[in-house]
Design a protein around this motif. Structure first.
Motif, PDB file in Angstrom:
ATOM      1  N   SER A 180       0.825  -1.198   0.000  1.00 55.04           N
ATOM      2  CA  SER A 180       0.000   0.000   0.000  1.00 55.04           C
ATOM      3  C   SER A 180       0.865   1.257   0.000  1.00 55.04           C
ATOM      4  N   ASN A 181       0.245   2.372  -0.324  1.00 52.15           N
ATOM      5  CA  ASN A 181       0.968   3.646  -0.319  1.00 52.15           C
ATOM      6  C   ASN A 181       1.488   3.988   1.064  1.00 52.15           C
ATOM      7  N   TRP A 182       0.711   3.673   2.104  1.00 45.19           N
ATOM      8  CA  TRP A 182       1.169   3.965   3.462  1.00 45.19           C
ATOM      9  C   TRP A 182       2.391   3.136   3.828  1.00 45.19           C
ATOM     10  N   MET A 183       2.385   1.871   3.446  1.00 42.25           N
ATOM     11  CA  MET A 183       3.548   1.024   3.700  1.00 42.25           C
ATOM     12  C   MET A 183       4.756   1.540   2.933  1.00 42.25           C
ATOM     13  N   ALA A 184       4.525   1.994   1.699  1.00 41.14           N
ATOM     14  CA  ALA A 184       5.614   2.550   0.895  1.00 41.14           C
ATOM     15  C   ALA A 184       6.151   3.825   1.533  1.00 41.14           C
ATOM     16  N   PHE A 185       5.239   4.633   2.083  1.00 41.02           N
ATOM     17  CA  PHE A 185       5.650   5.874   2.749  1.00 41.02           C
ATOM     18  C   PHE A 185       6.604   5.571   3.902  1.00 41.02           C
ATOM     19  N   PHE A 186       6.256   4.585   4.718  1.00 44.18           N
ATOM     20  CA  PHE A 186       7.115   4.243   5.855  1.00 44.18           C
ATOM     21  C   PHE A 186       8.377   3.514   5.407  1.00 44.18           C
ATOM     22  N   THR A 187       8.308   2.826   4.278  1.00 42.33           N
ATOM     23  CA  THR A 187       9.508   2.191   3.721  1.00 42.33           C
ATOM     24  C   THR A 187      10.547   3.242   3.360  1.00 42.33           C
ATOM     25  N   ILE A 188      10.079   4.404   2.942  1.00 42.55           N
ATOM     26  CA  ILE A 188      10.974   5.517   2.626  1.00 42.55           C
ATOM     27  C   ILE A 188      11.347   6.295   3.876  1.00 42.55           C
ATOM     28  N   LEU A 189      10.383   6.490   4.775  1.00 43.38           N
ATOM     29  CA  LEU A 189      10.592   7.326   5.953  1.00 43.38           C
ATOM     30  C   LEU A 189      11.549   6.696   6.960  1.00 43.38           C
ATOM     31  N   ILE A 190      11.400   5.404   7.226  1.00 47.47           N
ATOM     32  CA  ILE A 190      12.200   4.751   8.267  1.00 47.47           C
ATOM     33  C   ILE A 190      13.704   4.860   8.005  1.00 47.47           C
ATOM     34  N   PRO A 191      14.194   4.460   6.816  1.00 43.82           N
ATOM     35  CA  PRO A 191      15.642   4.621   6.586  1.00 43.82           C
ATOM     36  C   PRO A 191      16.089   6.075   6.578  1.00 43.82           C
ATOM     37  N   SER A 192      15.199   6.984   6.168  1.00 46.54           N
ATOM     38  CA  SER A 192      15.547   8.418   6.177  1.00 46.54           C
ATOM     39  C   SER A 192      15.796   8.887   7.603  1.00 46.54           C
ATOM     40  N   ILE A 193      14.936   8.464   8.533  1.00 44.60           N
ATOM     41  CA  ILE A 193      15.105   8.843   9.935  1.00 44.60           C
ATOM     42  C   ILE A 193      16.375   8.223  10.511  1.00 44.60           C
TER      43      ILE A 193
END
Length: 216
Positions: A180-193
């Protein structure tokens, strides 16, 4: 979840440079199934010219090259920066996408994430005009004077481009991993943090070390 993993007979031919603006997930699937890695590198080679030009802002450490030399360097290094940057992003999103049971490969993610460079193509004429008409206001963070007319439209377009590139990245990761888009969002956000925290800690350690050396 909506996806575009349909058959080749049903899928129309797309022009990724145009379709990605309104249909990022459909275009990402088209890139994965129909286009080669070489085509993805072509997209990166063009898009990263705009990205590197936008990176000239407040870069006073750049040698006093002529605008023509700076533009040429951006063109030369665009493919290298694109391959390295997108390759690293593909690796991270492949790894962290596994947390959400993503199924995409690194190759899938590289080709789909290359689409995020397309919006930066729009920036190329704006930054070329700025570079050639007022290089001091572009690269000198201590610039004092009247800002050129190109500053405001470039700033506005840059803001839209950065936002839309991120939107495309979410859609590209979601389609490549079939999540899902939300899962994709966190897939990008987590490594960024995680990367932000690592760099912050390293910066803090180096700063403490410099202060310690200075007090000796």
């Amino acid at each position: 979840m909506e996806n575009y993993n349909d058959t080749q007979q049903e899928r129309p031919k797309l022009n990724p440079f145009l379709s990605v603006w309104l249909h990022p997930k459909q275009t990402a699937r088209y890139m994965i199934d129909e286009k080669t890695t070489g085509y993805a590198i072509l997209i990166l080679s063009i898009g990263y010219i705009g990205s590197l030009l936008s990176g000239l802002i407040d870069q006073e450490f750049i040698p006093d090259f002529s605008p023509w030399i700076l533009l040429l360097l951006c063109v030369i290094f665009a493919p290298i920066a694109g391959i390295i940057g997108t390759g690293f992003s593909a690796l991270l999103t492949w790894l962290f996408g596994k947390l959400f049971k993503g199924t995409g490969t690194i190759s899938d993610l590289f080709r789909s994430l290359s689409l995020t460079a397309i919006p930066f193509i729009v920036l190329i004429p704006f930054y070329i005009v700025w570079l050639f008409t007022s290089p001091e206001s572009l690269m000198d963070p201590n610039f004092i004077g009247t800002l050129p007319w190109i500053f405001w439209p470039t700033t506005l377009v840059s803001f839209v481009v950065f936002i839309w590139s991120f939107v495309i990245s979410v859609g590209a990761v979601a389609e490549a991993h079939q999540i899902s888009n939300w899962m994709a969002f966190f897939t990008i956000l987590i490594p960024s943090i995680i990367l932000f925290v690592i760099f912050f800690v390293l910066f803090f350690i180096i700063l403490i070390g410099i202060i310690g050396v200075g007090m000796m």
